[in-house]
Scaffold this motif. Structure first.
Motif, short mmCIF file in Angstrom:
data_model
loop_
_atom_site.label_atom_id
_atom_site.label_comp_id
_atom_site.label_asym_id
_atom_site.label_seq_id
_atom_site.Cartn_x
_atom_site.Cartn_y
_atom_site.Cartn_z
N TYR A 17 48.55 28.30 44.25
CA TYR A 17 47.32 28.55 45.01
C TYR A 17 46.74 29.90 44.66
N VAL A 18 47.59 30.93 44.54
CA VAL A 18 47.11 32.25 44.15
C VAL A 18 46.46 32.19 42.77
N GLU A 19 47.05 31.45 41.86
CA GLU A 19 46.49 31.31 40.53
C GLU A 19 45.11 30.67 40.58
N ALA A 20 44.96 29.61 41.38
CA ALA A 20 43.67 28.92 41.47
C ALA A 20 42.61 29.80 42.12
N VAL A 21 42.98 30.46 43.22
CA VAL A 21 42.01 31.31 43.93
C VAL A 21 41.59 32.50 43.08
N SER A 22 42.54 33.13 42.42
CA SER A 22 42.21 34.29 41.59
C SER A 22 41.37 33.88 40.37
N PHE A 23 41.61 32.67 39.84
CA PHE A 23 40.82 32.18 38.72
C PHE A 23 39.37 31.96 39.14
N GLN A 24 39.18 31.34 40.30
CA GLN A 24 37.82 31.14 40.80
C GLN A 24 37.15 32.47 41.10
N TYR A 25 37.90 33.40 41.67
CA TYR A 25 37.35 34.71 42.02
C TYR A 25 36.94 35.48 40.76
N PHE A 26 37.72 35.34 39.69
CA PHE A 26 37.37 36.03 38.45
C PHE A 26 36.09 35.45 37.85
N ILE A 60 41.16 39.35 42.60
CA ILE A 60 41.21 39.27 44.05
C ILE A 60 42.46 39.97 44.56
N SER A 61 42.36 40.61 45.71
CA SER A 61 43.49 41.34 46.29
C SER A 61 44.31 40.41 47.17
N GLU A 98 42.73 39.95 50.61
CA GLU A 98 41.64 38.97 50.66
C GLU A 98 42.21 37.55 50.69
N ILE A 99 43.28 37.30 49.96
CA ILE A 99 43.89 35.97 49.97
C ILE A 99 44.45 35.66 51.35
N ASN A 100 45.13 36.63 51.96
CA ASN A 100 45.73 36.39 53.28
C ASN A 100 44.68 36.23 54.37
N LYS A 101 43.49 36.83 54.18
CA LYS A 101 42.42 36.63 55.16
C LYS A 101 41.98 35.18 55.21
N GLN A 102 42.04 34.51 54.06
CA GLN A 102 41.64 33.12 53.99
C GLN A 102 42.70 32.17 54.55
N LEU A 103 43.87 32.69 54.85
CA LEU A 103 44.98 31.86 55.34
C LEU A 103 45.25 32.08 56.82
N ASP A 163 55.02 36.46 45.38
CA ASP A 163 54.23 35.27 45.06
C ASP A 163 52.87 35.65 44.49
N TYR A 164 52.30 36.73 45.01
CA TYR A 164 51.01 37.19 44.50
C TYR A 164 51.13 37.64 43.05
N LEU A 165 52.16 38.43 42.76
CA LEU A 165 52.34 38.91 41.38
C LEU A 165 52.61 37.76 40.41
N LEU A 166 53.41 36.80 40.83
CA LEU A 166 53.71 35.66 39.96
C LEU A 166 52.47 34.80 39.73
N GLY A 167 51.65 34.66 40.77
CA GLY A 167 50.40 33.91 40.60
C GLY A 167 49.43 34.61 39.67
N VAL A 168 49.34 35.94 39.77
CA VAL A 168 48.47 36.70 38.88
C VAL A 168 48.98 36.64 37.45
N ALA A 169 50.30 36.67 37.27
CA ALA A 169 50.86 36.55 35.92
C ALA A 169 50.52 35.20 35.30
N ASP A 170 50.54 34.14 36.10
CA ASP A 170 50.15 32.82 35.58
C ASP A 170 48.65 32.76 35.30
N LEU A 171 47.87 33.56 36.04
CA LEU A 171 46.43 33.60 35.81
C LEU A 171 46.10 34.02 34.39
#
Length: 285
Positions: free
Chosen positions: A123-132, A139-140, A143-148, A181-189
């Motif tokens: 999910y972090v990967e998808a959200v950060s990809f859309q944000y980019f 995305i920080s 900001e991700i946790n605000k949406q949850l 989880d955030y760092l791993l999602g960004v790495a996959d991004l």
């Protein structure tokens, strides 16, 4: 002797005596009642863990579909529709995450973290990809946790909450993405950004690869500050991140040196050939 049969301690008791002791157990005794309660608690926790694993799998699948959709943004004639459709898909993913948050009410999230971590990373990967794609920035985690943060807005949920008011369940649920989880999602991004670079070059866009190169370099520099002090999974992703960065930088080098003499419809072929050479060199080293 060496091949003799070693007698076990409980073999000293006759078989019939052990059967009589088992039959004489009082099922209503305090000891048996305690073990039955332990069994019920463990079964309940196991069932919840399995439900979270299934929800995490659904979150992963829907997030991957969102990423595949966003890759069409470069070639789509109207990218705004792609972004709107991706937002609808991400809302559906957040509804799945809301179910996870409801399952974890009154529970320690870290006891079930292994069950939900793969889905949160995707999910972090998808959200950060859309944000980019929207802002050309990262995305920080705040900001991700605000949406949850979820509330019971549907009528069915509110009626269920009023009818089950004795359960004292809150009307607001939240689920926080952990820093790991955030760092791993960004790495996959970074892998998705490398594929975005290939798509942009194939469409004749020469500016995007240079922009992606600078962005990936900033992410890589940030991960190098963590180094080996972070979790093992983060340091393991660093190698893949370095590969993606090297492929994009080498593509930018090729475009800068030979971009003017290569026809636009052949730029993607040059990029793919360059990445294959990089993979072979890394395999030899």
């Amino acid at each position: 002797g060496s091949g003799g049969f070693r007698k076990r301690k409980h073999d000293n008791f006759p078989h019939g005596q052990r059967r009589e002791e088992k039959e004489n157990l009082n099922p209503s005794s305090a000891l048996m009642t305690s073990f039955k309660s332990f069994q019920l608690e463990l079964d309940t926790r196991h069932d919840k863990y399995e439900r979270l694993v299934k929800l995490s799998r659904d979150i992963t699948i829907e997030s991957k579909r969102t990423i595949f959709l966003l890759h069409r943004f470069i070639s789509a004639p109207n990218g705004e529709e792609i972004l709107n459709e991706s937002e609808v898909k991400l809302d559906a993913v957040r509804r799945k995450i809301k179910q996870v948050a409801q399952e974890l009410i009154g529970e320690d999230m870290y006891q079930f973290h292994r069950a939900i971590s793969p889905g949160l990373q995707e999910y972090v990967e998808a959200v950060s990809f859309q944000y980019f794609i929207k802002t050309r920035s990262l995305i920080s985690i705040e900001e991700i946790n605000k949406q949850l943060i979820f509330t019971a807005e549907d009528r069915e949920e509110t009626t269920n909450m009023t009818s089950n008011s004795h359960d004292k369940q809150p009307h607001t649920w939240s689920l926080k993405v952990t820093p790991v989880d955030y760092l791993l999602g960004v790495a996959d991004l970074t892998g998705e950004l490398m594929r975005l670079c290939i798509s942009s070059v194939g469409n004749g866009d020469i500016d995007t690869p240079f922009e992606l190169s600078q962005f990936l370099r900033q992410i890589y520099d940030g991960f190098t500050f963590i180094g080996n002090t972070g979790p093992y999974e983060v340091s393991k992703k660093l190698y893949t991140l370095k590969q993606s960065l090297a492929k994009v930088e080498n593509a930018c080098y090729t475009l800068k040196v030979r971009g003017s003499e290569i026809p636009k419809h052949m730029l993607a072929d040059v990029f793919s050939t360059k990445t294959e050479l990089i993979d072979q060199e890394e395999g030899l080293s």
